[in-house]
Design a protein around this motif. Structure first.
Motif, PDB file in Angstrom:
ATOM      1  N   VAL A  66       0.861  -1.196   0.000  1.00  0.00           N
ATOM      2  CA  VAL A  66       0.000   0.000   0.000  1.00  0.00           C
ATOM      3  C   VAL A  66       0.894   1.242   0.000  1.00  0.00           C
ATOM      4  O   VAL A  66       2.067   1.173   0.309  1.00  0.00           O
ATOM      5  N   GLN A  67       0.310   2.378  -0.375  1.00  0.00           N
ATOM      6  CA  GLN A  67       1.030   3.638  -0.305  1.00  0.00           C
ATOM      7  C   GLN A  67       0.147   4.697   0.340  1.00  0.00           C
ATOM      8  O   GLN A  67      -1.081   4.650   0.243  1.00  0.00           O
ATOM      9  N   GLY A  68       0.796   5.681   0.997  1.00  0.00           N
ATOM     10  CA  GLY A  68       0.073   6.786   1.604  1.00  0.00           C
ATOM     11  C   GLY A  68      -0.069   7.942   0.645  1.00  0.00           C
ATOM     12  O   GLY A  68       0.074   7.793  -0.561  1.00  0.00           O
ATOM     13  N   SER A  69      -0.371   9.103   1.195  1.00  0.00           N
ATOM     14  CA  SER A  69      -0.565  10.299   0.391  1.00  0.00           C
ATOM     15  C   SER A  69       0.364  11.398   0.892  1.00  0.00           C
ATOM     16  O   SER A  69       0.619  11.498   2.091  1.00  0.00           O
ATOM     17  N   SER A  70       0.837  12.235  -0.052  1.00  0.00           N
ATOM     18  CA  SER A  70       1.712  13.332   0.359  1.00  0.00           C
ATOM     19  C   SER A  70       0.927  14.452   1.028  1.00  0.00           C
ATOM     20  O   SER A  70       1.489  15.312   1.677  1.00  0.00           O
ATOM     21  N   ILE A  71      -0.377  14.436   0.898  1.00  0.00           N
ATOM     22  CA  ILE A  71      -1.176  15.525   1.485  1.00  0.00           C
ATOM     23  C   ILE A  71      -2.228  15.037   2.460  1.00  0.00           C
ATOM     24  O   ILE A  71      -2.564  15.723   3.412  1.00  0.00           O
ATOM     25  N   MET A  72      -2.757  13.813   2.244  1.00  0.00           N
ATOM     26  CA  MET A  72      -3.843  13.332   3.100  1.00  0.00           C
ATOM     27  C   MET A  72      -3.270  12.374   4.145  1.00  0.00           C
ATOM     28  O   MET A  72      -2.905  11.244   3.824  1.00  0.00           O
ATOM     29  N   PRO A  73      -3.209  12.818   5.385  1.00  0.00           N
ATOM     30  CA  PRO A  73      -2.523  12.036   6.416  1.00  0.00           C
ATOM     31  C   PRO A  73      -3.141  10.664   6.676  1.00  0.00           C
ATOM     32  O   PRO A  73      -2.452   9.769   7.140  1.00  0.00           O
ATOM     33  N   GLN A  74      -4.434  10.523   6.424  1.00  0.00           N
ATOM     34  CA  GLN A  74      -5.099   9.276   6.829  1.00  0.00           C
ATOM     35  C   GLN A  74      -4.966   8.153   5.803  1.00  0.00           C
ATOM     36  O   GLN A  74      -5.443   7.046   6.037  1.00  0.00           O
ATOM     37  N   LYS A  75      -4.306   8.427   4.648  1.00  0.00           N
ATOM     38  CA  LYS A  75      -4.430   7.508   3.524  1.00  0.00           C
ATOM     39  C   LYS A  75      -3.608   6.225   3.633  1.00  0.00           C
ATOM     40  O   LYS A  75      -2.493   6.223   4.127  1.00  0.00           O
ATOM     41  N   ARG A  76      -4.205   5.172   3.112  1.00  0.00           N
ATOM     42  CA  ARG A  76      -3.568   3.845   3.007  1.00  0.00           C
ATOM     43  C   ARG A  76      -4.169   3.199   1.750  1.00  0.00           C
ATOM     44  O   ARG A  76      -5.166   2.503   1.818  1.00  0.00           O
ATOM     45  N   ASN A  77      -3.564   3.505   0.631  1.00  0.00           N
ATOM     46  CA  ASN A  77      -4.154   3.136  -0.666  1.00  0.00           C
ATOM     47  C   ASN A  77      -3.685   1.756  -1.141  1.00  0.00           C
ATOM     48  O   ASN A  77      -2.491   1.475  -1.117  1.00  0.00           O
TER      49      ASN A  77
END
Lengths: 482, 482, 482, 482
Positions: free
Chosen positions: A267-278
């Motif tokens: 999974v990868q996160g987001s550079s702007i959205m702290p909650q992300k787990r894509n």
């Protein structure tokens, strides 16, 4: 002789680079096999030059270990570059035997088929890895309830294993298609020369056998002019990619809903959205499959409305498209294999979801037929009425009581019968006809599926071994062969 | 309940019209088979209603001869229209047995597969007709010289028969692909119900056998959710259409050059250009093949990025695309069959063209190797020099003399040897290796090709007969069956 | 003269049927325009036969109201059928003037373009309807929170209106593409004759103007040989279909989750699953879009690797593909229009979902930058830590307190500041930069979007009116024209 | 944190390699523009850190000249690699300003659009080169007769210039499509952040202007979620490739017939056939066009049936497909440009071929109408009869005499009238209506075509200059800007 700048830049250089990187060893093997066949010609000249021919053969084998020069303006392509190198080693006279009854037409087509064989076997190997991962998950989830959707709405309970066994069925049919395509592909064009064969009586069966083919293409025009094996590979790839795009679609959806969880490494996160787990590994798998289907179209267009004869369209010019197909489809399979192999079907959430839906309503109708002698349409209506009543009352279908049924004018059912009819596990357990989701049925199916997988693996290993052996023989000087 | 106007106009009405025209008999057969399987249920209710079930079955069979009403706003589709008609005949209670363990999911998929079987067998029959026409022309032209082009330039002489035998090889591989696709297709979904089978112990093998399938799909989810058989049919069609597009390309070119002549019944004139005689049948064949490849893409897109489950995408909504594919590919095959069957390879013009070209230059080089011990590269250069000399002098290569050779520093060849080396028929005769164009080699190949054709025809007739027999049994009341 | 059975069955009959149904009026209008141009020729013969030409023109106009005979074996196509009928009315001599400087090449291409104009305007009209429905929903949901997903995971709150305004932007660009394609399409081929124009000095500008074209194609070869306008229509259709496939994907997903509800008139139940309520109108919309993209490929293949000249490939043989495209894309638009127009965005559920997610975490980070002077990466980390803490504790992000922040080593924020930073509506309100979701920004955007829509409608009505007027003039005998 | 091997191998590594090679400069420019916009924020924190921000900006500009490290397992992608490098230069606090209101979503999309602009302008430049070459040949062959074929049979005489002017028309329309696509493409996504813009009041118009865009995308969701500009580029590319495939088809055919000759630098021989001189540059052009159309399908599939939101499908994962499209279509254009620019239309052979055909028969019919008052159908029949008579007698149509006409029951024509009516040059000269092939008509058309070309070149140079200027400003420290 010098070629036009545009021709160099857009054809000769990139083709040379590609051939150096992807085709060189196949060229050398095919040339070696041809030279060994030439050596057997009953011709007097050939017979008196056996030593030179042997020298040529050794030089060819040695080229496997020689670094390839980058593009040289003197020679148009890799084939002529090899010729130059051989001439420097063994002299022009000896190299002449290489060119006896040989055309770039049959040589190229042989090389492309050798490459395609490897491509197909690699795909087949990836497919087997995926089948193995799918079966492993299935075996672990024979009793895990999955609400199967139809038309994007909850339909009926089944199990993760039942679903995955269906996926394995499709992958297994895909494997069959690969083996059939391989059988048709694995005939050798060499000896067809330009298109009409040669007036030198070359033993084409011997050439074919040396290269690990099942035999020669039995018409020399067919050997150099046909591209149906390419279109067939496209068909196989389309089927693989589209089928898997559907499986990926479900895995992504389940990831969104928390029913299937990927490990952090996928999974990868987001550079702007702290909650992300894509769940990006699945997303990239999808796009690689899309690109596989799309890029395969290149190969279709390249065999469309062109003469039936030797042409560049389905020769050098389409090799890059096969490369793209290999990268995309192979990449999609690898990512999917990682996701299935290391992802987790979240049992509790799956079960909770099942209990929250109305998806056992079908079994209630079936039970009303059996227990109360209603016709199925009547039972269907009654069950639908109960669903509606419970929904309106904000209650789960599973919590319905015999009293609810009576209120709707339905028959008297015992509490136990009603509970059982509305319970997802019971729903599944009762469906034990051929191919159904009942655990014992699926377990038995999975045993057979494992055997089928082993059988597939046997085929693959046999083919791989066959090619390896042929390759070893071709790269060993004849005198060192046992 | 009434549906939205747009929904009626764009979905319900056209689907009903399509189903009435193309699917009705398959629906009735599949429903009959299901009812016969229901009749065998060990269930008490079923056992006590055998007479009603028999009545239902008779009513179903009778519907084959009943004209279908046009769309009726009360019922959404053909299936429910049949239900209504049956209810009127035998009552709602009896019709209830039809719906036991039956879903439109498995019923529809079964019907679509039955239709696809027929589509595939029709294509196979057209392909056999074309193979037969190709072989007949080949048999008549074993000695007719054809200058084969490579890269759009005259390459080498071969024969019309050698070329057509190559075409037949491709068509024969295409036939193989059809039989393999048929084998994977011919498994029955019925009994899968919505996706999880039924808690009524239906004998799915019996249902499958009644409908002429080789057996049931052995996973009920797979049965309703998979569309790989559709994508495989697309692959088969693409291969057929693209391969034939190349053959058509040559026939059109030969028509332009007067080497292949269509009869008047296959050409058209111009409303403005008095001299015109256009080979339009071939042109239309080409465009039908283009449209076949193109329209098949619909089917690919319809299985792309959708969930793996029961959906309309590869169900009712794709039937029209199969129809288009059938019309286009079937039409292309029929036109091509007419053109090949009734067109004429113009022997004299073909021969004259061969004699006017330099295409025997390869054999001259080969002969220089054999007769004078030159290496092939040397012989190639000398032969090329002779071609250039003759061209510059405005003479045909075939008229070269031993003196011409000597002038170029070549070896002394006898006049007879040189003449023979430059003669197209000799060129062909000398190429008698495996798959070569020499008449005796091709003749032998054609005998085998005829046998292969008969074998293919045997397969086709077996399948057709098998389906016909199943259909007859399903449309005969059980008591009348022997 | 009689044509081959296969040619009749696969070409002449279906083409005649198609032309009768879809092209007849265009043929008559184009022929009428041509005859009026012929009547103006300075030629002596023409001048002395004005009465006959006028009679011919009247007969042509009258044919609009004459039922068309079904296919007649004597004449190959609709054009010659019309010729026969006219001869019967006004004699062969008079009909001769119709054929002066006229070829089926330019006539056909003109007719196909007339049909394509209509097709394009119909699509444009459907697109405007959809844009209108989209804007109406947007206007009603300027404050309705929608959790926007990225990578299939909840991303950030926005509003339904903001999302729909983006959709409207894409549809508006699509409309632009249609108008540009129309402008290039709307040039008249007539007068190009076979390809080289005529030695009779026909006034091609007059012909073009009569038929409502913007002018003649200014090169006669281009007029009959080019198919780029067809490929451009495909591009337009692909873009429409693919863009909408993405919108449909969301609507389906939202239907599954109860965020968007279709009325009963657009859903269907199940024959076996009592609880079912399937959003099938959306599903069928998706499949129609898939088939539109797929069937358009026919048109691409039909312009591939064929000569640049007059051919059947992109003429009669591709009209059916445009028909299929029209049915599929038009149907998709109509269904989508119904769903958007009559579906409901379920405000409460949308809001509840927003409050249940962590999607305001970005704003918290932004606020930490502003309030506490953290760098964004630091603020991002702190916000992520808070998300994790709340998740682990089973609490919603929105319920976080200043104390939670302090525990994580974060700065002291007031309760009000923190609450506001985590509130979805505030999130949206604060994003009022150009193109942002803040209600006042979107409202202003929607006003402009309405104006843009009216402007588009103006263009469409102008074109429709222009064509209608031309048609009326062509179907009114000249003497009755004012 | 470490990623899965498969994810590294199939996603992170190849994406990093690709971005390093093709996207780095665009990333840096976009980041610089964003930082300059951040510097203008009215925010107190920003205002007090102007020096740090300026340092950051300088560090960004300096990165253009810093070699990129190869993939580093610590950072997932090029963006984070740049972040690391900047942190090392100017510290984490300063880099924080880069990330204010910036997401990879809007940054990536901006970068992809910047790259697409360049791709489109390069294609446009190649197209202009080809148009120039086409016009140059046209200008040289205003009087060179070309027999135009329809339906693969000789149709009518025209001129090489008339044909090429038609080709130029299609290319000019293609150029128009490019400019329109460019206009829609050239709107800037930056400032859209994840999808909803930022609560920091970034001046998006300023950012857009810095990067040479015509303005910002006016809806932030649209900015990151839409892929219609990609599909539009595909449409443009399809049209270019398919249109050119038809032109190439003719050039190849003419090469086969000796009507168009390539220089030695664009042909290749054969390793086995001594006489060969293959027009391979044209063949490779064809296949590159085929691959362009085919590979473009990847981009279509990548926008099919995915949500409307930010996704990888049409982001990083499709950049390789645009690269392939650029290589294939650009290569095809370059090869074609070389062939047209340096090939020779062989005047004498073209003329001889024209005189050998019956293609002036139409003009004879036209003349019979004018001279003898026959109706066109009668004249058509008489002309056809003369063609048949001459063919049967083995004579050329041009050698027909008034006596031949009389024998057929035709009118008395003078010898001069008949000769002129049958002469190809006269045929062409007489067709001087709008768009016809008469030399003076075509000459005038070519003058206008040259002007149109110059106008196109003006547009292109303006766009190129505009982008160069923006780039220069972005790569010059602000204090050095005038």
């Amino acid at each position: 002789m010098s070629w036009h700048d545009s021709y160099c830049q857009h054809v000769l250089w990139p083709d040379y680079r590609f051939a150096s990187q992807h085709l060189a060893e196949h060229f050398l093997d095919a040339m070696t096999a041809h030279v060994r066949t030439v050596a057997r010609l009953p011709d007097r000249v050939v017979q008196t030059h056996q030593r030179e021919i042997e020298g040529l053969e050794h030089a060819l084998i040695a080229l496997h270990d020689t670094p390839l020069p980058s593009y040289n303006a003197d020679v148009p392509d890799l084939y002529f570059m090899f010729n130059r190198k051989l001439e420097a080693e063994v002299g022009e006279q000896a190299v002449g035997f290489l060119r006896l009854g040989l055309s770039r037409n049959d040589l190229d087509m042989t090389v492309y088929k050798m490459r395609a064989r490897r491509f197909l076997l690699q795909l087949a190997a990836s497919l087997l890895d995926l089948r193995s991962a799918v079966l492993q998950q299935a075996e672990a989830h024979v009793e895990t309830i999955l609400v199967a959707y139809t038309h994007h709405q909850p339909g009926q309970p089944t199990t993760v294993a039942h679903y995955l066994a269906a996926v394995d069925n499709t992958l297994s049919r895909e494997f069959e298609r690969m083996t059939e395509a391989y059988r048709r592909l694995n005939r050798c064009p060499l000896g067809a020369a330009a298109l009409a064969g040669s007036s030198h009586p070359l033993d084409r069966s011997y050439t074919a056998q040396q290269l690990g083919f099942d035999g020669p293409v039995d018409n020399t025009y067919d050997a150099v002019a046909s591209s149906d094996w390419q279109v067939e590979l496209v068909g196989v790839a389309q089927n693989g990619a589209l089928g898997l795009s559907r499986f990926v679609c479900d895995l992504i959806q389940w990831s969104s809903q928390g029913l299937f969880a990927l490990p952090d490494s996928l999974v990868q996160g987001s550079s702007i959205m702290p909650q992300k787990r894509n769940p990006v590994a699945l997303e990239h798998a999808r796009t690689k499959l899309s690109r596989a289907v799309g890029s395969a179209q290149s190969i279709l267009y390249s065999s469309h409305n062109i003469p039936y004869g030797d042409l560049n369209d389905f020769g050098p010019d389409i090799q890059g498209a096969f490369q793209a197909l290999s990268v995309q489809l192979g990449g999609g399979l690898a990512l999917l294999n990682a996701c299935v192999g290391e992802g987790t079907f979240v049992r509790d959430t799956l079960e909770a979801m099942a209990r929250a839906t109305d998806t056992t309503a079908t079994e209630l109708a079936d039970e009303l037929v059996r227990q109360a002698g209603l016709s199925f349409p009547q039972a269907h209506k009654l069950s639908a009425a109960l669903v509606e009543k419970m929904t309106n009352e904000g209650r789960r279908l599973q919590d319905a009581t015999p009293a609810d049924m009576l209120v709707l004018g339905g028959p008297q059912l015992s509490d136990a019968v009603l509970k059982e009819a509305l319970e997802p596990h019971a729903f599944v357990r009762r469906r034990r006809g051929l191919g159904g989701p009942a655990p014992e049925v699926v377990s038995e199916h999975l045993v057979a599926a494992r055997e089928r997988l082993e059988h597939s693996r046997g085929w693959l290993e046999h083919q791989q071994h066959h090619l390896t052996r042929a390759q070893t023989q071709l790269r060993t000087p004849r005198k060192d062969l046992v």
